[in-house]
Write a protein that holds these residues in place. Structure first.
Motif, mmCIF file in Angstrom:
data_model
loop_
_atom_site.group_PDB
_atom_site.id
_atom_site.type_symbol
_atom_site.label_atom_id
_atom_site.label_comp_id
_atom_site.label_asym_id
_atom_site.label_seq_id
_atom_site.Cartn_x
_atom_site.Cartn_y
_atom_site.Cartn_z
ATOM 1 N N MET A 1 39.352 37.965 -11.498
ATOM 2 C CA MET A 1 39.368 36.732 -10.226
ATOM 3 C C MET A 1 39.883 35.931 -10.354
ATOM 4 O O MET A 1 39.534 35.513 -11.376
ATOM 5 C CB MET A 1 37.906 36.723 -10.111
ATOM 6 N N SER A 2 40.664 35.165 -9.235
ATOM 7 C CA SER A 2 41.221 33.777 -9.590
ATOM 8 C C SER A 2 40.485 33.180 -8.292
ATOM 9 O O SER A 2 40.690 33.269 -7.201
ATOM 10 C CB SER A 2 42.159 33.828 -9.627
ATOM 11 N N LYS A 3 39.337 32.546 -8.468
ATOM 12 C CA LYS A 3 38.920 31.499 -7.336
ATOM 13 C C LYS A 3 39.221 29.578 -7.837
ATOM 14 O O LYS A 3 39.245 28.992 -8.574
ATOM 15 C CB LYS A 3 37.172 31.792 -7.070
ATOM 16 N N LEU A 4 40.394 29.219 -5.989
ATOM 17 C CA LEU A 4 40.411 28.371 -6.436
ATOM 18 C C LEU A 4 39.366 27.207 -5.450
ATOM 19 O O LEU A 4 39.421 27.575 -3.645
ATOM 20 C CB LEU A 4 41.485 27.802 -6.355
ATOM 21 N N GLU A 5 38.857 26.163 -5.859
ATOM 22 C CA GLU A 5 38.004 25.912 -4.751
ATOM 23 C C GLU A 5 38.894 23.750 -5.189
ATOM 24 O O GLU A 5 39.040 23.180 -6.185
ATOM 25 C CB GLU A 5 36.645 26.032 -5.220
ATOM 26 N N LEU A 6 38.716 23.660 -3.749
ATOM 27 C CA LEU A 6 38.438 22.040 -3.945
ATOM 28 C C LEU A 6 37.485 21.457 -3.693
ATOM 29 O O LEU A 6 37.031 21.293 -2.609
ATOM 30 C CB LEU A 6 40.228 21.174 -3.449
ATOM 31 N N LYS A 7 36.789 20.406 -3.625
ATOM 32 C CA LYS A 7 36.183 19.624 -4.193
ATOM 33 C C LYS A 7 35.668 18.210 -4.224
ATOM 34 O O LYS A 7 35.763 17.276 -4.628
ATOM 35 C CB LYS A 7 34.713 20.146 -4.752
ATOM 36 N N GLY A 8 36.384 17.845 -2.103
ATOM 37 C CA GLY A 8 35.977 16.858 -1.893
ATOM 38 C C GLY A 8 36.645 15.878 -3.140
ATOM 39 O O GLY A 8 36.855 14.121 -3.047
ATOM 40 N N ILE A 9 37.821 16.135 -2.927
ATOM 41 C CA ILE A 9 39.386 15.569 -3.636
ATOM 42 C C ILE A 9 39.804 14.259 -2.676
ATOM 43 O O ILE A 9 40.032 14.481 -0.690
ATOM 44 C CB ILE A 9 39.698 16.172 -4.363
ATOM 45 N N SER A 10 40.622 13.275 -3.253
ATOM 46 C CA SER A 10 40.636 12.548 -2.699
ATOM 47 C C SER A 10 41.513 11.720 -3.313
ATOM 48 O O SER A 10 41.613 11.487 -4.605
ATOM 49 C CB SER A 10 39.335 11.368 -2.678
ATOM 50 N N LYS A 11 42.433 10.579 -3.068
ATOM 51 C CA LYS A 11 43.947 10.403 -3.997
ATOM 52 C C LYS A 11 44.272 9.080 -2.749
ATOM 53 O O LYS A 11 44.848 9.818 -1.910
ATOM 54 C CB LYS A 11 44.475 11.748 -3.703
ATOM 55 N N SER A 12 44.742 8.267 -3.642
ATOM 56 C CA SER A 12 45.247 6.999 -2.491
ATOM 57 C C SER A 12 46.563 6.587 -4.052
ATOM 58 O O SER A 12 46.529 6.912 -4.973
ATOM 59 C CB SER A 12 44.789 6.130 -2.608
ATOM 60 N N PHE A 13 47.851 6.603 -2.900
ATOM 61 C CA PHE A 13 48.780 5.223 -3.840
ATOM 62 C C PHE A 13 48.880 4.009 -3.149
ATOM 63 O O PHE A 13 48.903 3.894 -2.134
ATOM 64 C CB PHE A 13 49.947 6.443 -3.599
ATOM 65 N N GLY A 14 48.801 2.928 -4.006
ATOM 66 C CA GLY A 14 48.461 1.666 -3.743
ATOM 67 C C GLY A 14 47.770 1.733 -2.850
ATOM 68 O O GLY A 14 46.565 2.014 -3.279
ATOM 69 N N SER A 15 47.603 0.948 -2.049
ATOM 70 C CA SER A 15 46.477 1.268 -1.071
ATOM 71 C C SER A 15 46.418 1.467 0.394
ATOM 72 O O SER A 15 45.563 1.754 1.172
ATOM 73 C CB SER A 15 47.141 -0.240 -0.044
ATOM 74 N N SER A 16 47.127 3.141 -0.193
ATOM 75 C CA SER A 16 47.113 3.992 1.705
ATOM 76 C C SER A 16 46.385 5.179 0.439
ATOM 77 O O SER A 16 47.093 5.773 -0.572
ATOM 78 C CB SER A 16 47.926 4.620 1.971
ATOM 79 N N LYS B 1 49.988 17.258 2.481
ATOM 80 C CA LYS B 1 49.769 18.441 1.850
ATOM 81 C C LYS B 1 50.149 18.772 0.116
ATOM 82 O O LYS B 1 49.922 19.258 -0.139
ATOM 83 C CB LYS B 1 50.479 19.314 2.762
ATOM 84 N N THR B 2 51.796 17.951 0.479
ATOM 85 C CA THR B 2 52.356 18.334 -0.938
ATOM 86 C C THR B 2 51.701 17.985 -2.575
ATOM 87 O O THR B 2 51.440 18.016 -3.129
ATOM 88 C CB THR B 2 53.945 17.522 -1.155
ATOM 89 N N THR B 3 50.696 16.399 -1.651
ATOM 90 C CA THR B 3 50.274 15.826 -2.722
ATOM 91 C C THR B 3 48.860 16.038 -3.176
ATOM 92 O O THR B 3 48.362 16.338 -4.347
ATOM 93 C CB THR B 3 49.351 14.401 -2.289
ATOM 94 N N THR B 4 48.160 17.330 -1.949
ATOM 95 C CA THR B 4 47.117 18.031 -2.571
ATOM 96 C C THR B 4 47.408 19.457 -2.944
ATOM 97 O O THR B 4 46.884 19.198 -4.739
ATOM 98 C CB THR B 4 46.916 18.662 -1.239
ATOM 99 N N LEU B 5 48.793 19.896 -3.343
ATOM 100 C CA LEU B 5 49.424 20.777 -3.516
ATOM 101 C C LEU B 5 50.178 20.759 -5.252
ATOM 102 O O LEU B 5 49.337 20.552 -6.406
ATOM 103 C CB LEU B 5 51.318 21.488 -3.509
#
Lengths: 345, 281
Positions: free
Chosen positions: A1-16, A42-46
């Motif tokens: 079993m491999s379950k992947l979960e993203l929970k409330g992730i945020s990412k900024s580069f500089g001010s964006s 999408k790529t940042t998420t990956l």
């Protein structure tokens, strides 16, 4: 079993802010595609799943374990890169064996696995070639073999077919889908190509400006887009301006129609696919329009319709249906309540 | 364009090469197999004594070996210093890359001799380094061994030839796509393994060509030894200089030059063969 979960992730580069408080649950063995325009995150998420970026906030959970702070080499996920990223100084065999060496597999095990992988992507004849001696399609096969070889729990694919020509892309789409079936592995696929997403995926997450606008299977996504963005991004759509009094009805050109929706704004946008606009009296929602033009497009024909207030509506129908309407004729179109949506304008 | 006019265009270059490269070499080659009379005047008789002397008289073959060792030390030191420097500029610097790059190239704008003299000022008994150590109380008497020694010569050579090594290494670092590093880590290799297995093999051609350059340039250098060297610091080129000057044995001087030239050609050939073998595109 491999379950992947993203929970409330945020990412900024500089001010964006690139990824904004994103939640996503990916099931075991699923082919999930993250689809969106360039710059949607999408790529940042990956890359956060792969470990090339660390989320500012939130967790990446693999089998309920937080891996968001682990470096890429400690995560049991592998990536197929858009530009293949094959090691130029190593031949095909050495490229595929690279991940196996890191896993400290014995020589005979490594050789066996490399041969298995070469067979899987039908590249046996290229074992001793260097990357620069192969075409883009061949390099991509090797890149896929290299990523699968260490038997990752999840395979990440970052626009892997983006650099191939159309014909090869179609063929590779089919092969990837087959590969997914054979391997029974979780694939997370990133693309901006909606057709690619619709044909290959079990589920599609449509991303826009750092959030997921809709997560559903291809058919639901196409027929019942949840937001105006999704409706406009995927396929062709009629977006008709309507007035709203309450959540039980809407009105259009001084006629009120009964339709339950969740919209609260005064003005809304009614969505319907061109192929779902009907000349047959299949519904209570009927509109008077004039045929402005009829265009023959091979397997279907396209009607350009205009309403009394000047709004344009497109209807398509199979060209096998006999053409009974003429340009300039006034007709009534019927919209099935199951196939329309109303969004905030 | 017609064939003849093509040759016409290249003719000035060929003439230049013939006059200033081929001719002098032929001259040196011929002179190296001639003899001298008792007054050091060149006599036109075939004579291989000069070559025999080089391989039997320790002054010549030992100096040649020592020069080689110096050259290897200089080349290795330049490589060791260049690796982190070039890596830093190529991978870690995100803004003002060209500024850092210019800093490396900057010394080229000054003459060799000025830079060599600068080391005299820094390393001398009354020099900057000694004054600083005296002032800070680390030492009581000025250190005298740092100038006019092998140390000061090697230091100067390493300093002078560093950009020649750093630039090709930096260029090879720059050519490595970031996604290769990511792919390596993605496949389970940590930073050190990634450097060993992916980055280093890819910059190796740059390391080799930079290292060869420093090696060859050191082999032919005589200024550093004559300006900063001690009584025992002798490069093969100092000997050549001497043979053409005070010792006045032109055939022997030419012979040493020929031997050096052959060695350098060998080195360049090995280096370019290696680079060809490791071509990646």
């Amino acid at each position: 079993m491999s379950k992947l979960e993203l929970k409330g992730i945020s990412k900024s580069f500089g001010s964006s802010l690139i990824v904004n408080n994103l939640d996503l649950e990916i099931q075991d063995g699923e082919f999930l595609t993250i689809l969106g325009p360039s710059g949607c995150g999408k790529t940042t998420t990956l890359r956060m799943i792969a470990g090339f970026e660390t989320p500012d906030k939130g967790q990446v959970l693999l089998n309920n374990q937080d891996i968001s702070q682990l470096p890429p080499y400690k995560r049991n996920v592998n990536t197929v890169f858009q530009n293949y990223a094959l090691f130029p100084h190593l031949n095909v065999e050495e490229n595929i064996a690279f991940g196996l060496h890191q896993k400290k597999l014995s020589k005979s095990e490594t050789n066996k696995r490399v041969d298995e992988m070469l067979e899987l992507v039908q590249m046996e004849a290229f074992k001793t070639r260097k990357p620069f001696e192969m075409s883009g399609g061949q390099q991509q096969r090797v890149a896929i073999a290299r990523a699968i070889a260490p038997d990752p729990e999840i395979l990440l694919l970052d626009e892997p077919l983006g650099a191939l020509d159309l014909k090869l892309r179609k063929q590779m789409q089919f092969e990837l889908k087959q590969l997914h079936k054979d391997l029974n592995k979780t694939f997370v696929y990133v693309t901006h190509d909606q057709e690619e997403a619709l044909t290959m995926s079990d589920r599609i997450a449509v991303m826009n400006q750092g959030i997921i606008e809709q997560l559903s299977d291809s058919q639901t996504l196409y027929n019942l887009p949840k937001t105006k963005f999704v409706a406009g991004f995927i396929g062709e759509a009629n977006l008709i301006l309507v007035q709203i009094e309450n959540q039980k009805s809407f009105s259009f050109e001084a006629k009120t129609y009964e339709f339950e929706h969740k919209n609260i704004d005064k003005q809304g946008v009614l969505f319907i696919r061109p192929e779902n606009v009907s000349f047959d009296a299949i519904s209570e929602i009927a509109m008077k329009v004039t045929i402005e033009d009829v265009i023959f497009v091979g397997n279907h024909r396209k009607y350009k319709l205009v309403t009394a207030s000047g709004q344009k509506i497109i209807k398509t129908e199979d060209s096998s249906v006999a053409l009974t309407k003429i340009i300039g004729q006034s007709v009534t179109i019927y919209l099935s309540p199951n196939l329309i949506q109303i969004y905030n304008s | 364009m017609k064939k003849r006019s093509k040759y016409l265009l290249i003719f000035p270059l060929l003439l230049w090469l013939f006059l200033f490269l081929v001719l002098p070499y032929l001259f040196i080659l011929t002179q190296s197999i001639l003899a001298t009379d008792d007054f050091g005047k060149v006599v036109y008789t075939l004579n291989f004594d000069s070559y025999i002397k080089i391989f039997t008289n320790p002054l010549y073959y030992e100096t040649l070996t020592r020069t080689f060792i110096y050259a290897i030390i200089v080349a290795l030191a330049c490589i060791v210093l260049s690796l982190p420097l070039a890596y830093f500029i190529a991978f870690k610097v995100t803004k003002h890359k060209s500024f850092y790059y210019t800093l490396i190239v900057l010394p080229f704008w000054m003459s060799y001799i000025v830079r060599a003299y600068a080391w005299k000022i820094i390393l001398g008994e009354q020099g900057v380094l000694n004054s600083f150590f005296m002032y800070s109380g680390v030492i009581k008497k000025p250190l005298s061994f740092i100038l006019y020694s092998d140390f000061s010569v090697l230091l100067c050579l390493i300093y002078i030839f560093l950009p020649f090594v750093c630039i090709p290494i930096y260029t090879s670092f720059e050519q490595i796509s970031k996604s290769l590093v990511e792919a390596s880590k993605d496949l389970g290799a940590n930073s050190w393994t990634t450097f060993r297995k992916i980055i280093f093999p890819l910059i190796l051609p740059g390391v080799i060509s930079g290292g060869t350059l420093a090696l060859v340039l050191t082999l032919g250098d005589f200024l550093a030894a004559s300006l900063l060297g001690g009584p025992n610091t002798l490069f093969i080129s100092n000997i050549v200089q001497n043979l053409f000057g005070t010792s006045n044995d032109k055939p022997l001087g030419s012979a040493v030059g020929v031997v050096l030239l052959v060695l350098v050609f060998l080195l360049l050939e090995i280096s370019s063969r290696y680079e060809k073998k490791h071509e990646t595109q």
